[in-house]
Design a protein around this motif. Structure first.
Motif, PDB file in Angstrom:
ATOM      1  N   TYR A  62       0.827  -1.215   0.000  1.00 25.22           N
ATOM      2  CA  TYR A  62       0.000   0.000   0.000  1.00 25.22           C
ATOM      3  C   TYR A  62       0.862   1.267   0.000  1.00 25.22           C
ATOM      4  O   TYR A  62       0.448   2.302   0.524  1.00 25.22           O
ATOM      5  CB  TYR A  62      -0.921   0.009   1.219  1.00 25.22           C
ATOM      6  N   TYR A  63       2.033   1.170  -0.592  1.00 25.01           N
ATOM      7  CA  TYR A  63       2.901   2.345  -0.664  1.00 25.01           C
ATOM      8  C   TYR A  63       2.168   3.510  -1.346  1.00 25.01           C
ATOM      9  O   TYR A  63       1.553   3.339  -2.392  1.00 25.01           O
ATOM     10  CB  TYR A  63       4.179   2.019  -1.455  1.00 25.01           C
ATOM     11  N   GLY A  64       2.216   4.670  -0.711  1.00 24.11           N
ATOM     12  CA  GLY A  64       1.560   5.857  -1.262  1.00 24.11           C
ATOM     13  C   GLY A  64       0.340   6.290  -0.475  1.00 24.11           C
ATOM     14  O   GLY A  64      -0.060   7.456  -0.541  1.00 24.11           O
ATOM     15  N   LEU A  65      -0.279   5.369   0.293  1.00 25.43           N
ATOM     16  CA  LEU A  65      -1.453   5.737   1.086  1.00 25.43           C
ATOM     17  C   LEU A  65      -1.001   6.485   2.344  1.00 25.43           C
ATOM     18  O   LEU A  65       0.052   6.186   2.922  1.00 25.43           O
ATOM     19  CB  LEU A  65      -2.260   4.504   1.471  1.00 25.43           C
ATOM     20  N   PRO A  66      -1.771   7.461   2.809  1.00 29.65           N
ATOM     21  CA  PRO A  66      -1.341   8.315   3.923  1.00 29.65           C
ATOM     22  C   PRO A  66      -0.925   7.560   5.178  1.00 29.65           C
ATOM     23  O   PRO A  66       0.075   7.889   5.803  1.00 29.65           O
ATOM     24  CB  PRO A  66      -2.568   9.195   4.188  1.00 29.65           C
ATOM     25  N   SER A  67      -1.684   6.519   5.568  1.00 31.32           N
ATOM     26  CA  SER A  67      -1.402   5.838   6.831  1.00 31.32           C
ATOM     27  C   SER A  67      -0.389   4.711   6.689  1.00 31.32           C
ATOM     28  O   SER A  67       0.002   4.109   7.690  1.00 31.32           O
ATOM     29  CB  SER A  67      -2.700   5.274   7.432  1.00 31.32           C
ATOM     30  N   GLN A  68       0.008   4.377   5.441  1.00 30.16           N
ATOM     31  CA  GLN A  68       0.977   3.312   5.198  1.00 30.16           C
ATOM     32  C   GLN A  68       0.583   2.009   5.900  1.00 30.16           C
ATOM     33  O   GLN A  68       1.371   1.433   6.666  1.00 30.16           O
ATOM     34  CB  GLN A  68       2.368   3.752   5.640  1.00 30.16           C
ATOM     35  N   PRO A  69      -0.649   1.524   5.670  1.00 28.33           N
ATOM     36  CA  PRO A  69      -1.085   0.308   6.364  1.00 28.33           C
ATOM     37  C   PRO A  69      -0.316  -0.921   5.892  1.00 28.33           C
ATOM     38  O   PRO A  69       0.228  -0.949   4.786  1.00 28.33           O
ATOM     39  CB  PRO A  69      -2.567   0.209   5.981  1.00 28.33           C
ATOM     40  N   LYS A  70      -0.277  -1.948   6.729  1.00 32.85           N
ATOM     41  CA  LYS A  70       0.395  -3.204   6.380  1.00 32.85           C
ATOM     42  C   LYS A  70      -0.630  -4.210   5.874  1.00 32.85           C
ATOM     43  O   LYS A  70      -1.707  -4.361   6.451  1.00 32.85           O
ATOM     44  CB  LYS A  70       1.138  -3.754   7.591  1.00 32.85           C
ATOM     45  N   LEU A  71      -0.281  -4.888   4.794  1.00 33.28           N
ATOM     46  CA  LEU A  71      -1.153  -5.909   4.218  1.00 33.28           C
ATOM     47  C   LEU A  71      -1.092  -7.175   5.066  1.00 33.28           C
ATOM     48  O   LEU A  71      -0.017  -7.613   5.474  1.00 33.28           O
ATOM     49  CB  LEU A  71      -0.718  -6.213   2.783  1.00 33.28           C
ATOM     50  N   VAL A  72      -2.261  -7.785   5.326  1.00 36.49           N
ATOM     51  CA  VAL A  72      -2.338  -9.062   6.039  1.00 36.49           C
ATOM     52  C   VAL A  72      -2.600 -10.194   5.060  1.00 36.49           C
ATOM     53  O   VAL A  72      -1.942 -11.239   5.106  1.00 36.49           O
ATOM     54  CB  VAL A  72      -3.437  -9.036   7.116  1.00 36.49           C
ATOM     55  N   ALA A  73      -3.552  -9.979   4.145  1.00 33.53           N
ATOM     56  CA  ALA A  73      -3.902 -11.027   3.184  1.00 33.53           C
ATOM     57  C   ALA A  73      -4.698 -10.417   2.044  1.00 33.53           C
ATOM     58  O   ALA A  73      -5.282  -9.346   2.181  1.00 33.53           O
ATOM     59  CB  ALA A  73      -4.721 -12.124   3.867  1.00 33.53           C
ATOM     60  N   SER A 498     -10.180   5.831   9.686  1.00 37.17           N
ATOM     61  CA  SER A 498      -9.492   4.546   9.710  1.00 37.17           C
ATOM     62  C   SER A 498      -8.102   4.736   9.120  1.00 37.17           C
ATOM     63  O   SER A 498      -7.954   5.312   8.040  1.00 37.17           O
ATOM     64  CB  SER A 498     -10.262   3.496   8.903  1.00 37.17           C
ATOM     65  N   GLY A 499      -7.086   4.248   9.833  1.00 39.24           N
ATOM     66  CA  GLY A 499      -5.732   4.401   9.335  1.00 39.24           C
ATOM     67  C   GLY A 499      -4.743   3.562  10.108  1.00 39.24           C
ATOM     68  O   GLY A 499      -5.122   2.758  10.970  1.00 39.24           O
ATOM     69  N   GLY A 500      -3.478   3.737   9.797  1.00 42.32           N
ATOM     70  CA  GLY A 500      -2.415   2.967  10.418  1.00 42.32           C
ATOM     71  C   GLY A 500      -1.953   3.597  11.715  1.00 42.32           C
ATOM     72  O   GLY A 500      -2.613   4.441  12.319  1.00 42.32           O
ATOM     73  N   GLN A 501      -0.752   3.185  12.126  1.00 46.59           N
ATOM     74  CA  GLN A 501      -0.247   3.602  13.425  1.00 46.59           C
ATOM     75  C   GLN A 501       0.558   4.898  13.359  1.00 46.59           C
ATOM     76  O   GLN A 501       1.089   5.345  14.370  1.00 46.59           O
ATOM     77  CB  GLN A 501       0.624   2.482  14.016  1.00 46.59           C
ATOM     78  N   ASN A 502       0.643   5.518  12.178  1.00 49.00           N
ATOM     79  CA  ASN A 502       1.404   6.766  12.073  1.00 49.00           C
ATOM     80  C   ASN A 502       0.538   8.002  12.299  1.00 49.00           C
ATOM     81  O   ASN A 502       1.002   9.121  12.155  1.00 49.00           O
ATOM     82  CB  ASN A 502       2.092   6.861  10.705  1.00 49.00           C
ATOM     83  N   GLY A 503      -0.744   7.799  12.649  1.00 53.06           N
ATOM     84  CA  GLY A 503      -1.620   8.923  12.953  1.00 53.06           C
ATOM     85  C   GLY A 503      -2.396   9.459  11.768  1.00 53.06           C
ATOM     86  O   GLY A 503      -3.307  10.266  11.934  1.00 53.06           O
ATOM     87  N   SER A 504      -2.064   9.019  10.544  1.00 51.96           N
ATOM     88  CA  SER A 504      -2.781   9.477   9.350  1.00 51.96           C
ATOM     89  C   SER A 504      -3.976   8.569   9.078  1.00 51.96           C
ATOM     90  O   SER A 504      -4.020   7.429   9.524  1.00 51.96           O
ATOM     91  CB  SER A 504      -1.844   9.480   8.134  1.00 51.96           C
ATOM     92  N   HIS A 505      -4.933   9.104   8.313  1.00 54.34           N
ATOM     93  CA  HIS A 505      -6.146   8.347   7.998  1.00 54.34           C
ATOM     94  C   HIS A 505      -6.330   8.267   6.485  1.00 54.34           C
ATOM     95  O   HIS A 505      -6.247   9.271   5.789  1.00 54.34           O
ATOM     96  CB  HIS A 505      -7.377   9.006   8.633  1.00 54.34           C
TER      97      HIS A 505
END
Length: 544
Positions: A62-73, A498-505
């Motif tokens: 998901y490179y490029g998305l604000p929150s940089q989420p990690k893919l699970v499946a 909804s977003g990752g752990q970097n505070g972005s959504h």
């Protein structure tokens, strides 16, 4: 959203399902997840690779998305090999886009299908279920994805693959054959800011302008906080007038803010007819954290100009000194109190009836009505109206706002930089927008709702907003913000993201204003959204 705290958007298409957990808390054909490659090479690559998700794919998918989420499946993992795409020696970023009205999912993504998907995920710590397009930056038609979020480090990738494939099968059974399921790590949170939020950068000589400190006026989007928790801040959403039958029908001017800003617990409520209601909560504007930030910035600016005097800065220095003196008068909480909460239901799901999209799920009432303290507003109280300060918009910004629209539909900013809100965006128009009505900023509201999780047993349906033009739509402190279009119509109220752990959504969730007004009308005889037209106060009655 640093400048437009009230958050401007334009209705477009999409739907989502979310799950608010304890933290406030929750594609697509192989050919379109990556660019097509020869089938012989594809088959050879897949047969030779491990059937376990690589750390590289997990972190860079998901490179490029604000929150940089990690893919699970992802449901097409077994037959589609992912490799990063390099362009000009850089990874090609992915972007989120709205679905559009012509995809088969729009008509087939029913409540029954949503419930089946929720059932598949029942044993997991899922936080949201969204339906949107995700693809590479230069893909014109990005693939549609069922995007599931789970709490970080809560789901084994092998089990995640099985669940993604089951969700994919459920979509196929509903005649949705070109949508895959992807599972990522992300939490759903409210957007109240806290005292440990990232401080603003110090102002330089040219940064002390009216745009920055116009939030100290009665325009929408100001920082608000509860007096007993004044460093958890949200935004002032709307000004309303309500009639309470217990007060012989006299109108009461109120502000609409978020429940989770006024109260610590979801089951806290304020109702006259409920004996165990919480005591009336005093609301401050601005909150202490915002006041501290402003005071620090202005003090630095005064010191800078005092040490570097010139004829050009004499007037600006005096203005900054006067502003510092005004901020000092707000140090006492009593000087910042705008009123107290007179009505707020518990922040728990309620049954909804959405005739515009035939949605009969549940929604989340996350609002509080604050009876306004007239002396705090001074002379502006009589003419109080819903106004958004835009300031001066540069040509580049205007081109961004009007990109893709015909000239006669272009947004022309008000000469004085203040947008007067009037009217609302009908839910039916959001569900099936016409081109001439899509004249809001660079963000889009999707037809397909998202599902968020309120607790392990309850879910609710919310509008999903995605960002455009590489701009993040919401940030901490935006909870309760009014969502409006460039016609000055009110769309809804911002709830969380909804977003990752970097505070972005990557995604923002909101509730349509009609849902909120309809709920308030069950307690008050009439509800009026205050408006402004040609210097005269006017009112749009939403009551019966």
């Amino acid at each position: 959203m640093a400048t437009l705290t009230t958050t401007s958007i334009i209705p477009m298409l999409s739907l989502a399902t979310t799950s608010l957990g304890k933290s406030n808390s929750t594609q697509s054909l192989a050919i379109i997840l990556d660019y097509p490659r020869p089938s012989s090479i594809m088959a050879q690559s897949i047969s030779m690779r491990s059937m376990t998700l690589s750390e590289k794919e997990r972190n860079e998918y998901y490179y490029g998305l604000p929150s940089q989420p990690k893919l699970v499946a992802r449901s097409n993992f077994r037959d589609t090999l992912w490799e990063p795409i390099i362009k000009d020696q850089h990874l090609l970023p992915k972007r989120i886009a709205n679905i559009g009205s012509d995809h088969s999912l729009v008509g087939n993504y029913t409540t029954e299908l949503q419930n089946r998907i929720v059932g598949i995920l029942a044993g997991t710590k899922w936080t949201s279920i969204d339906v949107l397009r995700i693809g590479y930056d230069d893909q014109h038609q990005k693939p549609v994805v069922l995007w599931v979020a789970v709490e970080p480090r809560s789901l084994d990738p092998d089990l995640g693959l099985q669940l993604a494939e089951q969700c994919r099968a459920a979509l196929s059974d509903a005649s949705i054959h070109d949508v895959h399921c992807e599972i990522r790590e992300a939490t759903v949170t409210t957007l109240a800011s806290h005292a440990n939020a990232q401080p603003f950068l110090p102002l330089n000589q040219g940064a002390l302008g009216s745009t920055r400190y116009h939030s100290l006026t009665s325009t929408l989007g100001q920082s608000v906080a509860a007096a007993d928790s004044d460093k958890k801040e949200g935004s002032l959403g709307l000004y309303l007038s309500v009639c309470d039958p217990k007060r012989k029908g006299f109108p009461i001017k109120c502000a609409l803010i978020s429940h989770h800003v006024a109260y610590e617990k979801d089951n806290d409520l304020c109702k006259d007819d409920v004996p165990n209601s919480k005591p009336k909560v005093q609301i401050l504007m601005p909150g202490s954290k915002k006041l501290e930030d402003y005071t620090h910035e202005v003090t630095q600016t005064v010191d800078f100009w005092a040490k570097n005097p010139s004829l050009d800065t004499t007037g600006a220095l005096k203005n900054a000194q006067h502003l510092r003196e005004y901020l000092a008068t707000l140090s006492a909480t009593s000087a910042r109190c705008i009123g107290h909460v007179i009505y707020s239901p518990a922040r728990m799901p309620k049954k909804m009836s959405d005739t515009a999209t035939n949605n009969d799920g549940e929604w989340l009432p996350d609002y509080a009505l604050v009876q306004l303290n007239e002396p705090r507003f001074g002379d502006s109280f009589v003419r109080l109206a819903n106004q958004v300060f835009l300031g001066t918009l540069g040509q580049e910004r205007l081109q961004e706002l009007n990109h893709g629209f015909l000239g006669h539909h272009a947004f022309v900013p008000p000469a004085d930089g203040v947008l007067r809100l009037k009217g609302t965006i009908p839910r039916g128009e959001i569900a099936s927008p016409q081109e001439e009505n899509i004249i809001t900023a660079e963000h889009s509201l999707r037809l397909v709702r998202s599902v968020t999780r309120v607790n392990v047993n309850r879910v609710c349906s919310q509008w999903c907003i995605i960002s455009g033009n590489d701009r993040v739509f919401s940030q901490p402190g935006d909870s309760g913000s009014c969502i409006w279009d460039l016609k000055g119509r009110v769309g809804g109220m911002l709830d969380g993201g909804s977003g990752g752990q970097n505070g972005s959504h990557d995604i923002t969730y909101a509730t349509h204003i009609d849902q909120i007004i309809g709920d308030i009308q069950k307690h008050f005889t009439s509800v009026i959204i205050l408006g402004y037209l040609d210097g005269l106060c006017w009112m749009t009655n939403r009551g019966g």
